[in-house]
Design a protein around this motif. Structure first.
Motif, PDB file in Angstrom:
ATOM      1  N   UNK A 158       0.643  -1.125   0.110  1.00  0.00           N
ATOM      2  CA  UNK A 158       0.034   0.007  -0.078  1.00  0.00           C
ATOM      3  C   UNK A 158       0.835   1.178  -0.058  1.00  0.00           C
ATOM      4  N   UNK A 159       1.832   1.199   0.951  1.00  0.00           N
ATOM      5  CA  UNK A 159       2.800   2.087   0.853  1.00  0.00           C
ATOM      6  C   UNK A 159       3.489   2.671  -0.688  1.00  0.00           C
ATOM      7  N   UNK A 160       4.197   1.602  -1.145  1.00  0.00           N
ATOM      8  CA  UNK A 160       4.583   1.432  -2.463  1.00  0.00           C
ATOM      9  C   UNK A 160       3.847   2.035  -3.336  1.00  0.00           C
ATOM     10  N   UNK A 161       2.564   1.525  -3.556  1.00  0.00           N
ATOM     11  CA  UNK A 161       1.686   1.879  -4.503  1.00  0.00           C
ATOM     12  C   UNK A 161       1.328   3.484  -4.425  1.00  0.00           C
ATOM     13  N   UNK A 162       1.190   3.907  -3.179  1.00  0.00           N
ATOM     14  CA  UNK A 162       0.722   5.443  -3.153  1.00  0.00           C
ATOM     15  C   UNK A 162       2.042   6.246  -3.330  1.00  0.00           C
ATOM     16  N   UNK A 163       3.333   5.791  -3.117  1.00  0.00           N
ATOM     17  CA  UNK A 163       4.400   6.635  -3.598  1.00  0.00           C
ATOM     18  C   UNK A 163       4.442   6.564  -5.127  1.00  0.00           C
ATOM     19  N   UNK A 164       4.309   5.409  -5.722  1.00  0.00           N
ATOM     20  CA  UNK A 164       4.153   5.431  -7.405  1.00  0.00           C
ATOM     21  C   UNK A 164       3.106   6.210  -7.727  1.00  0.00           C
ATOM     22  N   UNK A 165       1.972   6.251  -7.368  1.00  0.00           N
ATOM     23  CA  UNK A 165       0.689   6.884  -7.750  1.00  0.00           C
ATOM     24  C   UNK A 165       0.980   8.190  -7.921  1.00  0.00           C
ATOM     25  N   UNK A 166       1.772   8.957  -6.707  1.00  0.00           N
ATOM     26  CA  UNK A 166       1.987  10.233  -6.551  1.00  0.00           C
ATOM     27  C   UNK A 166       3.308  10.732  -7.369  1.00  0.00           C
ATOM     28  N   UNK A 167       3.812   9.985  -7.952  1.00  0.00           N
ATOM     29  CA  UNK A 167       5.089  10.086  -8.886  1.00  0.00           C
ATOM     30  C   UNK A 167       6.180  10.768  -8.195  1.00  0.00           C
ATOM     31  N   UNK A 168       6.626  10.416  -6.930  1.00  0.00           N
ATOM     32  CA  UNK A 168       7.513  10.759  -6.007  1.00  0.00           C
ATOM     33  C   UNK A 168       8.714  10.354  -6.447  1.00  0.00           C
ATOM     34  N   UNK A 169       8.893   9.035  -6.764  1.00  0.00           N
ATOM     35  CA  UNK A 169      10.224   8.397  -7.068  1.00  0.00           C
ATOM     36  C   UNK A 169      10.925   8.607  -5.838  1.00  0.00           C
ATOM     37  N   UNK A 170      10.471   8.060  -4.836  1.00  0.00           N
ATOM     38  CA  UNK A 170      11.483   7.818  -3.533  1.00  0.00           C
ATOM     39  C   UNK A 170      12.088   6.711  -3.497  1.00  0.00           C
ATOM     40  N   UNK A 171      13.256   6.913  -2.698  1.00  0.00           N
ATOM     41  CA  UNK A 171      13.992   6.116  -2.355  1.00  0.00           C
ATOM     42  C   UNK A 171      13.830   4.940  -1.381  1.00  0.00           C
ATOM     43  N   UNK A 172      13.303   3.926  -2.118  1.00  0.00           N
ATOM     44  CA  UNK A 172      12.838   2.700  -1.221  1.00  0.00           C
ATOM     45  C   UNK A 172      13.308   1.514  -1.631  1.00  0.00           C
ATOM     46  N   UNK A 173      13.745   0.893  -0.842  1.00  0.00           N
ATOM     47  CA  UNK A 173      14.520  -0.699  -0.993  1.00  0.00           C
ATOM     48  C   UNK A 173      13.464  -1.688  -0.170  1.00  0.00           C
ATOM     49  N   UNK A 174      12.853  -2.565  -1.069  1.00  0.00           N
ATOM     50  CA  UNK A 174      11.825  -3.558  -0.717  1.00  0.00           C
ATOM     51  C   UNK A 174      12.423  -4.804  -0.971  1.00  0.00           C
ATOM     52  N   UNK A 175      12.677  -5.563   0.291  1.00  0.00           N
ATOM     53  CA  UNK A 175      13.069  -6.830   0.397  1.00  0.00           C
ATOM     54  C   UNK A 175      11.914  -7.865   1.055  1.00  0.00           C
TER      55      UNK A 175
END
Length: 376
Positions: A158-175
């Protein structure tokens, strides 16, 4: 600045892109965690062989406001018995007209099996509003580390989808950790999102190969060595963890051993893989024969209970419906304000200190030490 803007702590140049988020958030309704609404299933998606996503709309068609990482409690009648369970919302708040939960079929799990066997488009069920404090809102960060296992991927998705939807290109590493490659929930979508957002990095580690002979990813379990290889700067990141209780405990220890600041570690407050959670055992004490009167201020109902019972269990015996799920003081669903009287509460992280100071208590792990008046 709205809550979604605060959560992602965007750069100034993102303001124009966030204006649309402000618009839909103003139009979304506030669905209180103690309020029930009817949800209608719109779509069922097979994520893996034993995991499904159920997408719902609120019966009146209104948009919903919530924070990524929060959960909601769903209610259903299973074999004539009312059952309630809390599930993390896997959809992002940027898509407020649909809300989804992603559920793994658990052997012996009453609600998970019922959902898998009965939920289809058009089916309705009742749910309480979004709740929970496992969200980046209170801990905005320049760099984030998401660690999940099994269906614990849902709040982080949910957090990742929100970041992508807002077009923020945040620095996230998802393991993400899984039993086999076939058990990786949202595998293709995570890979696609990583292509859309260059600063989103995804890594998978599986305990075994399963039936996928062509798997070229890592096999085994997450270790400090592997984490250091994938995320050399993990110490600098705000870490969010969700999965089975044993996994979260192991990850927390792993990060601490690696020098990660515990103040920058956050984990889901209930075991999303749990089945039916038992009531906390009543302590052995001399007060077991002492009784107290419990009054409900809104409904004007009254019942009596033994001092050795939890308020929640006594309420259920008295036929009083109170929103609840984990029954272990972790999820926060049964949080209620005590207007008069005192209780002995022994919780497991499902309530914040500032809420306690305001008079709220978790009824599943609270035993009365006097007569009570509850805001119910």
């Amino acid at each position: 600045m709205n809550s979604v803007e605060r959560m992602f702590d965007p750069a100034p140049e993102a303001n124009d892109r966030l204006s649309d988020a402000s618009t839909w958030e103003r139009g979304a309704i506030h669905w209180a965690s103690g309020e029930q609404k009817t949800l209608t299933c719109c779509r069922v998606v097979d994520e893996t062989h034993d995991v499904k996503s159920f997408e719902f709309r609120v019966d009146d068609g209104s948009p919903i406001r919530f924070e990524p990482g929060q959960f909601m409690t769903v209610s259903a009648s299973v074999q004539g018995q009312p059952v309630e369970r809390c599930y993390t919302i896997s959809s992002p708040p940027t898509r407020p007209y649909l809300v989804s939960i992603t559920v793994k079929r658990v052997p012996g799990g009453v609600m998970s099996n019922w959902l898998h066997d009965n939920m289809k488009p058009g089916t309705q069920l009742r749910a309480y509003g979004p709740s929970g404090s496992f969200t980046p809102t209170a801990a905005p960060a320049v760099k984030s580390l998401y660690l999940s296992a099994g269906s614990g991927v849902t709040p982080l998705m949910s957090m990742t989808r929100a970041s992508i939807d807002l077009g923020l290109d945040r620095d996230i590493v998802f393991v993400h950790s899984a039993r086999t490659p076939a058990d990786i929930v949202f595998r293709k979508e995570l890979q696609r999102l990583a292509e859309l957002s260059p600063r989103l990095k995804t890594f998978f580690v599986c305990e075994g190969m399963g039936d996928e002979d062509g798997w070229s990813g890592r096999v085994g379990r997450l270790s400090l060595q592997l984490l250091s290889e994938w995320v050399p700067d993990y110490i600098e990141r705000e870490a969010f963890t969700c999965g089975p209780a044993g996994y979260m405990s192991a990850v927390r220890t792993l990060l601490q051993e690696g020098g990660h600041n515990p103040a920058r570690y956050h984990q889901e407050s209930f075991d999303i893989g749990a089945g039916i959670a038992p009531e906390p055992a009543s302590p052995k004490c001399d007060a077991t024969q002492e009784t107290f009167t419990i009054k409900l201020s809104r409904s004007s109902k009254t019942f009596t209970m033994n001092a050795s019972d939890t308020v929640l269990s006594a309420a259920k015996k008295a036929g009083v419906a109170i929103p609840s799920s984990c029954s272990q003081g972790m999820c926060g669903t049964c949080k209620t304000k005590v207007l008069e009287g005192t209780v002995d509460m022994n919780h497991n992280g499902g309530i914040r200190e500032r809420e306690v100071q305001k008079g709220f208590r978790l009824l599943c792990c609270s035993r009365p030490t006097s007569d009570l008046v509850l805001e119910l």
